[in-house]
Design an enzyme around this catalytic site. Structure first.
Site, short mmCIF file in Angstrom:
data_model
loop_
_atom_site.label_atom_id
_atom_site.label_comp_id
_atom_site.label_asym_id
_atom_site.label_seq_id
_atom_site.Cartn_x
_atom_site.Cartn_y
_atom_site.Cartn_z
N TRP A 167 -5.40 -2.11 4.20
CA TRP A 167 -5.54 -3.28 5.08
C TRP A 167 -4.23 -3.43 5.26
O TRP A 167 -3.44 -4.35 5.96
CB TRP A 167 -6.56 -4.61 4.62
CG TRP A 167 -6.68 -5.25 3.22
CD1 TRP A 167 -7.66 -4.28 2.68
CD2 TRP A 167 -5.35 -5.19 2.37
NE1 TRP A 167 -7.06 -4.57 1.67
CE2 TRP A 167 -6.20 -5.78 1.14
CE3 TRP A 167 -4.50 -6.09 2.62
CZ2 TRP A 167 -6.08 -6.05 0.32
CZ3 TRP A 167 -3.30 -6.45 1.50
CH2 TRP A 167 -4.17 -6.49 0.13
N LYS A 215 -9.36 5.21 11.43
CA LYS A 215 -10.34 3.85 11.17
C LYS A 215 -9.71 2.83 10.78
O LYS A 215 -8.53 3.29 9.73
CB LYS A 215 -11.79 4.80 10.79
CG LYS A 215 -12.65 2.97 10.16
CD LYS A 215 -13.54 3.23 8.90
CE LYS A 215 -13.22 1.68 8.05
NZ LYS A 215 -12.29 1.38 7.96
N GLY A 240 -6.24 4.21 -0.09
CA GLY A 240 -6.97 3.39 0.17
C GLY A 240 -7.34 3.57 -1.40
O GLY A 240 -5.94 3.97 -2.31
N GLU A 272 -3.77 9.51 -0.63
CA GLU A 272 -2.99 8.38 -1.11
C GLU A 272 -3.34 7.77 -1.20
O GLU A 272 -4.18 6.24 -0.99
CB GLU A 272 -2.34 7.50 0.50
CG GLU A 272 -1.55 8.92 0.96
CD GLU A 272 -0.42 9.70 -0.07
OE1 GLU A 272 0.28 8.74 -0.96
OE2 GLU A 272 0.11 10.63 0.07
N CYS A 319 1.18 -0.45 -2.79
CA CYS A 319 0.86 0.30 -3.01
C CYS A 319 1.64 0.93 -4.75
O CYS A 319 1.05 1.43 -5.19
CB CYS A 319 -0.31 1.77 -2.51
SG CYS A 319 1.50 2.54 -1.53
N GLU A 340 -4.72 -1.74 -10.73
CA GLU A 340 -3.74 -2.34 -10.38
C GLU A 340 -4.65 -3.79 -9.67
O GLU A 340 -5.33 -3.36 -9.39
CB GLU A 340 -4.05 -1.32 -9.27
CG GLU A 340 -3.59 -2.10 -7.97
CD GLU A 340 -3.65 -0.78 -6.57
OE1 GLU A 340 -5.22 -0.17 -6.55
OE2 GLU A 340 -2.36 0.13 -6.14
P1 NDP Z 1 -10.34 0.51 0.18
O1 NDP Z 1 -10.41 2.09 -0.37
O2 NDP Z 1 -11.52 0.01 -0.55
O3 NDP Z 1 -10.30 0.67 1.74
C1 NDP Z 1 -9.25 1.28 2.09
C2 NDP Z 1 -10.04 2.15 3.19
O4 NDP Z 1 -11.52 2.98 3.41
C3 NDP Z 1 -10.77 1.45 4.88
O5 NDP Z 1 -10.69 1.13 6.40
C4 NDP Z 1 -12.34 0.79 4.38
O6 NDP Z 1 -12.62 0.60 4.90
C5 NDP Z 1 -12.69 2.32 4.30
N1 NDP Z 1 -14.01 2.65 3.71
C6 NDP Z 1 -14.17 2.15 2.62
N2 NDP Z 1 -15.44 2.08 2.15
C7 NDP Z 1 -15.45 3.81 2.98
C8 NDP Z 1 -16.28 4.98 2.44
N3 NDP Z 1 -17.73 4.84 2.19
N4 NDP Z 1 -16.07 5.80 3.43
C9 NDP Z 1 -14.75 6.02 4.43
N5 NDP Z 1 -14.08 5.61 4.59
C10 NDP Z 1 -14.32 4.19 3.43
O7 NDP Z 1 -8.96 0.01 -0.19
P2 NDP Z 1 -8.43 -1.98 0.12
O8 NDP Z 1 -8.85 -1.78 1.52
O9 NDP Z 1 -8.87 -2.39 -0.33
O10 NDP Z 1 -6.42 -1.44 0.12
C11 NDP Z 1 -6.49 -1.49 -1.15
C12 NDP Z 1 -5.79 -0.36 -1.78
O11 NDP Z 1 -5.59 1.02 -1.11
C13 NDP Z 1 -5.54 0.02 -3.31
O12 NDP Z 1 -5.46 0.18 -4.51
C14 NDP Z 1 -3.66 0.33 -2.62
O13 NDP Z 1 -2.40 1.03 -3.89
C15 NDP Z 1 -4.57 1.56 -2.05
N6 NDP Z 1 -2.94 1.64 -0.65
C16 NDP Z 1 -2.30 3.27 -0.92
C17 NDP Z 1 -1.18 3.08 -0.35
C18 NDP Z 1 -0.52 5.09 -1.17
O14 NDP Z 1 0.30 5.20 0.09
N7 NDP Z 1 -0.69 5.14 -1.84
C19 NDP Z 1 -0.51 2.41 -0.08
C20 NDP Z 1 -1.22 1.39 0.73
C21 NDP Z 1 -2.39 0.55 -0.06
P3 NDP Z 1 -13.49 -0.78 5.27
O15 NDP Z 1 -11.94 -1.82 4.67
O16 NDP Z 1 -14.16 -1.51 6.02
O17 NDP Z 1 -13.73 -1.03 3.68
#
Ligand code: NDP
Length: 487
Positions: A149, A173, A226, A248, A282, A379
């Site tokens: 998000w 997505k 994520g 990532e 992140c 984190e």
């Molecule tokens: P999440 O891992 O919870 O979600 C990331 C994405 O994965 C969302 O679109 C989520 O959908 C989707 N998702 C959830 N469950 C599944 C599944 N079973 N299969 C496939 N996709 C799925 O992360 P957050 O949204 O909480 O974001 C925060 C995280 O992202 C932190 O750990 C942060 O550090 C990391 N991040 C990393 C970055 C990088 O470049 N290294 C940059 C920015 C953030 P839904 O939202 O619908 O649950």
């Protein structure tokens, strides 16, 4: 309430269901989002699969693909105020940050527009006189791109840009939290003239929509950003289609300050590193690793700056820190804070949610020097800085690397040789010396260890969306010799 639509096969449509998106500054719903279900995912992937080989896309030259990306870059820049406003409403990220970020989102599309016709193959000086051998770089196929998000426009640009430059098609997505900006971006993708099905944008819940997408048999590559827990699901899902996966993930990045550093500059960079975007980044420099002899002076100055941060409506240009994106996120931070203080960590400032509406949490500094506190290990994805102390360079390196993550690190020192030693010894995908949180489309970005693998940005990212084909051409007129001997 504002209503958004998803984008499948060049058409805008409502989802099978809708869900409410919450404005984090008020805690109230402000928009209705389409909820993609498995059947929507299947239609989007089928559209991307058709588009991948259709002449309208596959028949374009790389230069023509670049022109489409350049048009998208212009449209993003032109619609920056609207995109920034939607991102701010939907995620609570302050408008001065979302506005600034859109500028470099456009830069990323422009960079990959220029790169599209520079993704070159090779001719090999092969060790067989009658053979000509080439390496062709062909597009990988249909890409599943998944973003979290925070910074959805940015995190999708670093996937769409290189993937489209390479000739792939995509199902993107959005996160269920704050998907508005990506659904708005879909309108610009459509206007830029990409053929139907080349880019599809969905939003739906992870376990249904994300799981279906990442396990889908037609997906060739998954580009995921994520958290590590979700990444494990994604990797397990990819056991179905055996897609290539780039990850990532998060970080617990060290921010190391030596006594010889320019302290004012280091304090400002630390403020940027942990309090910008309310710490929902992140690369948040969430562990201050400070040389003991300057600790008190540094913390005093940092505390002063943290307490002067202007917190308020994220839509106000003067606001420096807005709310967290979700109530769940704030509850997670509060739980970890309570446990860490219980374990002996000392609160220096912040740590208490303000009265009133919205998911606000103040800039918080926690001294974890002499204790084992989860705030310094996990984190938090929020404005919480843990302080650790060192006496020697050796100890600074040990503390910096005492994490399974390895996304980014900051080192502040004016001693050149030490800066070189530190950048070699720190285990992280990005090391910033005497600066922090700098990005560019030209510079690859990605992590070590639990922070993932694969790179976004730079030429390397475009190569990740290609597959190599080796072509052998026999130039000899002679008949093929002994069929039982390898040539
Ligand atoms: P999440 O891992 O919870 O979600 C990331 C994405 O994965 C969302 O679109 C989520 O959908 C989707 N998702 C959830 N469950 C599944 C599944 N079973 N299969 C496939 N996709 C799925 O992360 P957050 O949204 O909480 O974001 C925060 C995280 O992202 C932190 O750990 C942060 O550090 C990391 N991040 C990393 C970055 C990088 O470049 N290294 C940059 C920015 C953030 P839904 O939202 O619908 O649950």
């Amino acid at each position: 309430m504002r209503r958004f639509q998803q984008y499948i096969d060049g058409r805008f449509e409502d989802g099978m269901a809708t869900f409410e998106s919450i404005d984090p500054a008020t805690g109230r719903a402000w928009a209705l989002m389409p909820e993609a279900r498995e059947a929507d995912v299947d239609r989007a992937v089928a559209a991307a699969e058709r588009a991948f080989t259709a002449p309208a896309w596959a028949g374009l030259t790389a230069t023509q693909r670049g022109r489409l990306l350049a048009r998208l870059a212009d449209l993003v820049a032109e619609h920056a105020p609207k995109l920034a406003e939607i991102e701010t409403r939907d995620t609570g990220k302050v408008i001065r940050e979302t506005s600034a970020q859109i500028t470099y989102v456009a830069d990323y599309y422009r960079y990959y527009a220029g790169l599209a016709d520079k993704i070159e193959g090779a001719h090999l000086p092969i060790d067989k006189p009658d053979m000509e051998v080439w390496l062709r770089r062909e597009p990988a196929g249909v890409i599943a791109a998944i973003v979290p998000w925070n910074s959805q426009l940015f995190l999708s640009a670093v996937k769409l840009g290189p993937a489209l430059a390479a000739g792939c098609t995509i199902v993107l997505k959005a996160s269920e939290e704050g998907p508005g900006p990506l659904l708005e971006l879909a309108r610009l993708i459509d206007r830029a003239g990409f053929p139907p099905g080349v880019v599809n944008v969905l939003t739906g819940f992870g376990p249904a929509c994300g799981a279906r997408l990442t396990a889908h048999p037609a997906i060739a590559r998954i580009a995921f950003t994520g958290g590590p827990e979700t990444a494990r699901h994604v990797v397990r899902n990819s056991a179905e289609n055996l897609a290539a996966v780039s990850l990532e993930l998060g970080g617990k990045s060290p921010f190391i300050v030596f006594a010889d550093a320019d302290l004012e500059s280091a304090v400002n960079a630390q403020v940027a590193g942990i309090f910008a975007a309310s710490g929902q980044s992140c690369v948040a420099g969430s562990r201050l690793i400070i040389e003991r002899k300057i600790k008190d002076a540094f913390i005093a100055r940092l505390k002063e700056k943290a307490e002067a941060i202007k917190i308020g409506s994220p839509l106000d240009q003067a606001t420096e820190m807005g709310p967290l994106c979700t109530a769940r996120q704030r509850a997670h931070i509060e739980g970890t804070m309570a446990a860490s203080i219980g374990a002996g960590a000392r609160l220096i400032t912040g740590g208490k949610r303000p009265e009133g509406e919205g998911f606000y949490y103040p800039p918080t500094i926690l001294d974890c020097s002499d204790v084992t506190a989860s705030a310094a290990e996990r984190e938090l994805f929020g404005p919480v800085l843990s302080v650790l102390t060192f006496d020697s360079e050796e100890e600074a390196v040990r503390l910096a690397n005492a994490t399974p993550y390895g996304l980014a690190a900051g080192v502040f020192t004016r001693e050149l040789a030490r800066a070189h030693r530190m950048m070699r010894r720190i285990r992280a995908g990005v090391v910033w010396v005497n600066t922090y949180r700098a990005v560019s489309p030209i510079a690859p970005f990605g992590g070590f260890g639990l922070s993932g693998h694969g790179r976004e940005g730079g030429i390397e990212a475009a190569l990740e969306y290609t597959q190599l084909k080796t072509v052998w051409l026999n130039t000899s007129e002679a008949p093929i010799p002994d069929p039982f001997v390898m040539r």
